[in-house]
Motif scaffolding. Structure first.
Motif, PDB file in Angstrom:
ATOM      1  N   MET A   1      28.417 -19.913 -25.472  1.00 37.50           N
ATOM      2  CA  MET A   1      29.349 -19.734 -26.557  1.00 37.50           C
ATOM      3  C   MET A   1      30.750 -19.569 -25.964  1.00 37.50           C
ATOM      4  O   MET A   1      30.976 -18.746 -25.090  1.00 37.50           O
ATOM      5  N   LEU A   6      35.731 -19.211 -30.557  1.00 35.35           N
ATOM      6  CA  LEU A   6      35.256 -18.297 -31.586  1.00 35.35           C
ATOM      7  C   LEU A   6      36.404 -17.499 -32.199  1.00 35.35           C
ATOM      8  O   LEU A   6      36.381 -17.185 -33.390  1.00 35.35           O
ATOM      9  N   TRP A  15      30.808 -20.142 -36.720  1.00 31.37           N
ATOM     10  CA  TRP A  15      29.784 -19.224 -36.201  1.00 31.37           C
ATOM     11  C   TRP A  15      29.143 -18.431 -37.340  1.00 31.37           C
ATOM     12  O   TRP A  15      27.918 -18.292 -37.396  1.00 31.37           O
ATOM     13  N   THR A  16      29.975 -17.898 -38.253  1.00 32.63           N
ATOM     14  CA  THR A  16      29.406 -17.116 -39.346  1.00 32.63           C
ATOM     15  C   THR A  16      28.574 -17.992 -40.286  1.00 32.63           C
ATOM     16  O   THR A  16      27.544 -17.541 -40.790  1.00 32.63           O
ATOM     17  N   GLU A  18      26.839 -20.590 -39.390  1.00 37.54           N
ATOM     18  CA  GLU A  18      25.587 -20.847 -38.671  1.00 37.54           C
ATOM     19  C   GLU A  18      24.656 -19.635 -38.739  1.00 37.54           C
ATOM     20  O   GLU A  18      23.462 -19.773 -39.045  1.00 37.54           O
ATOM     21  N   GLN A  19      25.191 -18.453 -38.479  1.00 41.53           N
ATOM     22  CA  GLN A  19      24.363 -17.237 -38.517  1.00 41.53           C
ATOM     23  C   GLN A  19      23.861 -16.959 -39.939  1.00 41.53           C
ATOM     24  O   GLN A  19      22.704 -16.609 -40.132  1.00 41.53           O
ATOM     25  N   THR A  79      27.292 -10.910 -42.190  1.00 40.43           N
ATOM     26  CA  THR A  79      27.913 -11.921 -41.335  1.00 40.43           C
ATOM     27  C   THR A  79      29.028 -12.628 -42.085  1.00 40.43           C
ATOM     28  O   THR A  79      30.091 -12.903 -41.522  1.00 40.43           O
ATOM     29  N   ASN A  83      33.442 -12.595 -41.294  1.00 37.94           N
ATOM     30  CA  ASN A  83      34.442 -13.662 -41.353  1.00 37.94           C
ATOM     31  C   ASN A  83      35.606 -13.265 -42.249  1.00 37.94           C
ATOM     32  O   ASN A  83      36.771 -13.467 -41.907  1.00 37.94           O
TER      33      ASN A  83
END
Length: 187
Positions: A1, A6, A15-16, A18-19, A79, A83
């Motif tokens: 990563m 990021l 990223w958020t 995806e999570q 998550t 963001n």
């Protein structure tokens, strides 16, 4: 990563997303698994079971799996909140501070408050406080409590008249009550 990637708006958003998607899919699968396991355990009789024992056992196990699914959904929501907070508290902060500073300056201009005048008042106040604390007395002109129309204040001595028999002398003790009021002894 890549941490540098990021720390950008697009990087954090990616990223958020995806999570969130991962945990949301895991929560959906966990809910399906909960239903399957509960149905299977409810129909599985173990030797020595009484009526309804299999159903209670199935609910106990599925209750824990449902809790896991809820926690996964909560993690997905948190998550997404990461963001939003990152965007508001890190990326938008400099622009928000600049807008607030601009508003403040516009308000000062609108009210006619000049920065130099405020600094002069502060400097005068600090000088006055410093002089008072150090004992330095600035030169005084007249009585500051008296303007041109008012007469100067008259100070009245604490004892405006002398009591009979009282002669103040240095080092002399205070007179007795009977010395000041001889008529009162008869009472």
């Amino acid at each position: 990563m890549d941490i540098e990637a990021l720390m950008t708006q697009q990087g954090m958003r990616g990223w958020t997303d995806e999570q969130r998607d991962t945990w949301t899919n895991d929560a959906v699968q966990m809910r399906q698994l909960t239903q399957i396991i509960q149905a299977r355990l409810a129909n599985t009789e173990i030797e020595g079971d009484r009526t309804g024992s299999a159903g209670r056992r199935a609910r106990k196990v599925s209750k824990r799996l449902a809790k896991v699914a809820r926690l996964l959904e909560k993690a997905a929501a948190e998550t997404e909140a990461v963001n939003a907070v990152y965007l508001r508290e890190v990326l938008e902060l400099p622009a928000r501070r600049a807008r607030e500073l601009e508003k403040k300056e516009q308000r000062k201009e609108r009210l006619g408050i000049a920065a130099g005048a405020a600094q002069g008042v502060v400097a005068k106040s600090l000088t006055k406080t410093t002089n008072t604390l150090t004992g330095i007395q600035p030169p005084t002109v007249g009585n500051p409590q008296v303007n041109g129309m008012q007469p100067a204040p008259q100070y009245v001595p604490p004892m405006p008249y002398q009591f009979p028999g009282q002669t103040p002398a240095a080092g002399q003790a205070l007179p007795d009550f009977a010395d000041l009021f001889p008529d009162q002894e008869a009472m």
